[in-house]
Design an enzyme around this catalytic site. Structure first.
Site, PDB file in Angstrom:
ATOM      1  N   THR A 187      82.210  35.882  28.271  1.00 27.83           N
ATOM      2  CA  THR A 187      80.452  36.005  28.722  1.00 27.83           C
ATOM      3  C   THR A 187      80.841  36.346  29.678  1.00 27.83           C
ATOM      4  O   THR A 187      81.137  36.201  30.561  1.00 27.83           O
ATOM      5  CB  THR A 187      80.725  34.201  28.024  1.00 27.83           C
ATOM      6  N   TYR A 188      79.324  36.852  29.838  1.00 26.28           N
ATOM      7  CA  TYR A 188      79.232  36.860  30.636  1.00 26.28           C
ATOM      8  C   TYR A 188      77.747  36.075  32.167  1.00 26.28           C
ATOM      9  O   TYR A 188      77.171  35.602  31.758  1.00 26.28           O
ATOM     10  CB  TYR A 188      77.921  38.591  31.420  1.00 26.28           C
ATOM     11  N   PHE A 189      78.270  36.496  33.317  1.00 23.01           N
ATOM     12  CA  PHE A 189      76.905  35.587  34.325  1.00 23.01           C
ATOM     13  C   PHE A 189      76.644  36.155  35.139  1.00 23.01           C
ATOM     14  O   PHE A 189      76.586  37.107  35.724  1.00 23.01           O
ATOM     15  CB  PHE A 189      78.351  34.325  34.598  1.00 23.01           C
TER      16      PHE A 189
END
Lengths: 178, 178
Positions: free
Chosen positions: A36-38
């Protein structure tokens, strides 16, 4: 730690895996990975070419920062990876600090070891098959990785410098436009 | 996790420790703790009453986020604590993400257990002695903590809602002005 990495799209997964073994490579393991990228609260990671992600690989969890890419062909960049006991608390903490979830990339990764290289054959949900060659630490010689890929039958034109996240976001853009 | 915590300045460390034991408290352990606090890249933590810190306690390391305080007398607030294998990589990652070091608080903490409470007797470098009573999770009843402190002979007027970081920064301000 400098992460020296090159990647290419492959259509012939079985052939490439045979090439790895033929060249003396050893199969290590296969994991399901969820990344999961932020987005940063005040910095545009697309422009600065940085990334922050939570990875779950099998039953392990990591927080990873990647700095800007250092050359035009390989994905060599500064990488800091931190092992975590759980996925939930860091996700909640990042949210409270203003980091917003951008996208999640899911893939099945088969790992091989060949000389000093770690090789991965990735089956990325929504994107297809890729090979990645990686070398951690040591001298920074990106051409070694390109040669390693070519030695396994990969063509230079099939090499891909964009991340899976970028490829997935571009694909969504295209789908949006259709 | 809600962290329900009350703190008071003490002058009579020995007496308070005797009171804890007399009330049925058990001595657990003593650690040296080093807390480094960070400023957010685009949010004023002083105004939002949040905190982000790396704690090294003995040989263990933690990344901790604290939300705004929820009442005027105790230090009750949202807390997320993440165990880490090392101190260096998260410090470097925070720096690269634009979080700047504000100050480091060092103290020697003696831990006691008394009923549902964790009690700490802190000897804070540059600030002196304090007692902290803490309850993690459960029902939110701040008055319980105040009563627990009073039961150990602490006066309400000696209670302190400011964090060690705030007290140290205020002291530096005062020193600067002299």
């Amino acid at each position: 730690m400098l992460e020296i990495e090159a990647k290419a799209r492959i259509k012939n997964k079985g052939e490439i895996e045979q090439q790895i073994v033929k060249a003396g490579g050893k199969y290590i393991s296969t994991q399901r990975q969820k990344d999961t990228y932020f987005a940063h609260p005040s910095r545009n990671f697309e422009k600065t070419d940085e990334a922050l992600r939570i990875r779950t690989s099998g039953s392990e969890h990591f927080l990873t920062y990647k700095g800007p890419k250092l050359d035009k062909l390989t994905k060599t960049r500064e990488e800091i990876e931190i092992k975590l006991e759980e996925r939930g608390p860091i996700s909640e903490m990042l949210n409270l600090l203003g980091f917003r979830k951008v996208a999640t990339v899911k893939k099945t990764r088969a790992n091989y070891a060949l000389l000093d290289f770690q090789i991965s054959i990735d089956d990325v949900d929504g994107l297809g098959h890729f090979i990645e060659v990686e070398k951690q630490g040591g001298e920074y010689k990106p051409e070694e990785l390109v040669e390693a890929l070519e030695g396994l039958g990969v063509k230079k034109r099939e090499m891909e410098i964009r991340s899976y996240l970028e490829l997935l976001l571009e694909k969504k853009e295209v789908n949006k436009c259709q």
